[in-house]
Design a protein around this motif. Sequence first.
Motif, PDB file in Angstrom:
ATOM      1  N   ILE A 189       5.542   1.614   9.586  1.00  0.00           N
ATOM      2  CA  ILE A 189       6.019   2.302   8.387  1.00  0.00           C
ATOM      3  C   ILE A 189       7.192   1.528   7.791  1.00  0.00           C
ATOM      4  CG2 ILE A 189       7.032   4.420   7.472  1.00  0.00           C
ATOM      5  CD1 ILE A 189       4.138   4.756   8.293  1.00  0.00           C
ATOM      6  N   TRP A 190       7.141   1.350   6.462  1.00  0.00           N
ATOM      7  CA  TRP A 190       8.191   0.660   5.706  1.00  0.00           C
ATOM      8  C   TRP A 190       8.648   1.567   4.580  1.00  0.00           C
ATOM      9  CZ3 TRP A 190       7.883  -0.985   0.492  1.00  0.00           C
ATOM     10  CH2 TRP A 190       8.886  -1.850   0.060  1.00  0.00           C
ATOM     11  N   GLN A 191       9.930   1.872   4.557  1.00  0.00           N
ATOM     12  CA  GLN A 191      10.487   2.713   3.498  1.00  0.00           C
ATOM     13  C   GLN A 191      10.959   1.820   2.355  1.00  0.00           C
ATOM     14  OE1 GLN A 191      10.712   6.188   3.631  1.00  0.00           O
ATOM     15  NE2 GLN A 191      11.444   6.214   1.508  1.00  0.00           N
ATOM     16  N   GLY A 192      10.380   2.012   1.177  1.00  0.00           N
ATOM     17  CA  GLY A 192      10.782   1.190   0.054  1.00  0.00           C
ATOM     18  C   GLY A 192       9.978   1.494  -1.191  1.00  0.00           C
ATOM     19  N   PHE A 193      10.203   0.699  -2.241  1.00  0.00           N
ATOM     20  CA  PHE A 193       9.535   0.895  -3.519  1.00  0.00           C
ATOM     21  C   PHE A 193       8.264   0.058  -3.595  1.00  0.00           C
ATOM     22  CE2 PHE A 193      13.687   2.467  -4.743  1.00  0.00           C
ATOM     23  CZ  PHE A 193      13.382   3.469  -5.651  1.00  0.00           C
ATOM     24  N   TYR A 194       7.159   0.701  -3.949  1.00  0.00           N
ATOM     25  CA  TYR A 194       5.908  -0.003  -4.259  1.00  0.00           C
ATOM     26  C   TYR A 194       5.009   0.949  -5.041  1.00  0.00           C
ATOM     27  CZ  TYR A 194       1.515  -2.479  -4.001  1.00  0.00           C
ATOM     28  OH  TYR A 194       0.349  -3.123  -4.349  1.00  0.00           O
ATOM     29  N   PRO A 195       4.497   0.565  -6.185  1.00  0.00           N
ATOM     30  CA  PRO A 195       5.123  -0.449  -7.045  1.00  0.00           C
ATOM     31  C   PRO A 195       6.384   0.086  -7.704  1.00  0.00           C
ATOM     32  CG  PRO A 195       3.258   0.532  -8.155  1.00  0.00           C
ATOM     33  CD  PRO A 195       3.291   1.137  -6.782  1.00  0.00           C
ATOM     34  N   ASN A 196       6.406   1.422  -7.975  1.00  0.00           N
ATOM     35  CA  ASN A 196       7.600   2.025  -8.577  1.00  0.00           C
ATOM     36  C   ASN A 196       7.934   3.357  -7.928  1.00  0.00           C
ATOM     37  OD1 ASN A 196       5.381   3.393  -9.558  1.00  0.00           O
ATOM     38  ND2 ASN A 196       6.260   3.781 -11.570  1.00  0.00           N
ATOM     39  N   ALA A 197       7.408   3.596  -6.726  1.00  0.00           N
ATOM     40  CA  ALA A 197       7.655   4.849  -6.008  1.00  0.00           C
ATOM     41  C   ALA A 197       8.238   4.535  -4.636  1.00  0.00           C
ATOM     42  CB  ALA A 197       6.356   5.645  -5.855  1.00  0.00           C
ATOM     43  N   GLU A 198       9.356   5.160  -4.317  1.00  0.00           N
ATOM     44  CA  GLU A 198       9.945   4.977  -2.986  1.00  0.00           C
ATOM     45  C   GLU A 198       9.317   5.966  -2.023  1.00  0.00           C
ATOM     46  OE1 GLU A 198      14.216   4.554  -0.662  1.00  0.00           O
ATOM     47  OE2 GLU A 198      14.145   5.468  -2.653  1.00  0.00           O
ATOM     48  N   LEU A 199       8.589   5.425  -1.061  1.00  0.00           N
ATOM     49  CA  LEU A 199       7.867   6.237  -0.089  1.00  0.00           C
ATOM     50  C   LEU A 199       7.833   5.507   1.249  1.00  0.00           C
ATOM     51  CD1 LEU A 199       4.762   7.288  -2.251  1.00  0.00           C
ATOM     52  CD2 LEU A 199       6.540   8.832  -1.412  1.00  0.00           C
ATOM     53  N   PRO A 200       7.477   6.203   2.320  1.00  0.00           N
ATOM     54  CA  PRO A 200       7.248   5.523   3.595  1.00  0.00           C
ATOM     55  C   PRO A 200       5.841   4.912   3.606  1.00  0.00           C
ATOM     56  CG  PRO A 200       7.033   7.891   3.890  1.00  0.00           C
ATOM     57  CD  PRO A 200       7.457   7.669   2.457  1.00  0.00           C
TER      58      PRO A 200
END
Length: 252
Positions: A189-200
Amino acid sequence: MTSLSALTLPDHTQLPESDGTFVKNWQEHPQSVLLTDSISPVIEALHPDGHYCIGQDLGIYWRLTDPPEKGATAPDWFYVPNVPATLNGLTRRSYVLWKEYVAPLIVIEFVSGDGREERDRTPPSQGEGGSVGKFWIYEQAIRVPYYAIYEVTKALVEVYHLVDNAYQLMQPNERGHYPITPMGVELGIWQGFYPNAELPWLRWWDAEGNLLLTGDERTKVERQKRKRIVEKLRNLSPEQLNALGIDPEMLD
């Protein structure tokens, strides 16, 4: 007559994510693209001949039934090694096990409900109305070596490894990742933005724990590297730049 102000309209938490047929959780498409984009360089290195298949919501036919679709399951994401990308010049409409013989190496399901469907171990003889549990299908029918269940709402992924014809729940390594040894990568699991949504988000790392980047991310990293190099060069005198064979005007 009821006024608009008196109406209570449901929000996104009160509306169904799936009707069991074609309506999907909006996150499933970008999540599939993220997995495929970032793993592609690794897969291409493993298969320089191009003999592999990555499926996203593609039906896997594992038994012959009437109607035929009852004998298929459609994982959210899967990878099959050592099979041609096309059959007789055509892209696959489905993956038919009794024609291919090669099972997927890994199957990933994205949970939209409460997770019971993805963990259902119901065998054919006990399935209500002929239904068979997904977990049973991957473990006992298709015999997929690695099965991952991803729940974005819990920031969780469970990974099972087929050992002695039965799934064993894997334990994460010191980085909190799950090694998929035949691919030389880890899943986590990576917490971050992709493409414009911050999610796990569910993502890949290499065996050393380096995050596998998408094409866009690699481009951004290269741009940042070039920017830092240019900034360092601008601090040099014209004589130093000439000694390096660099035209100062190229830095403008």
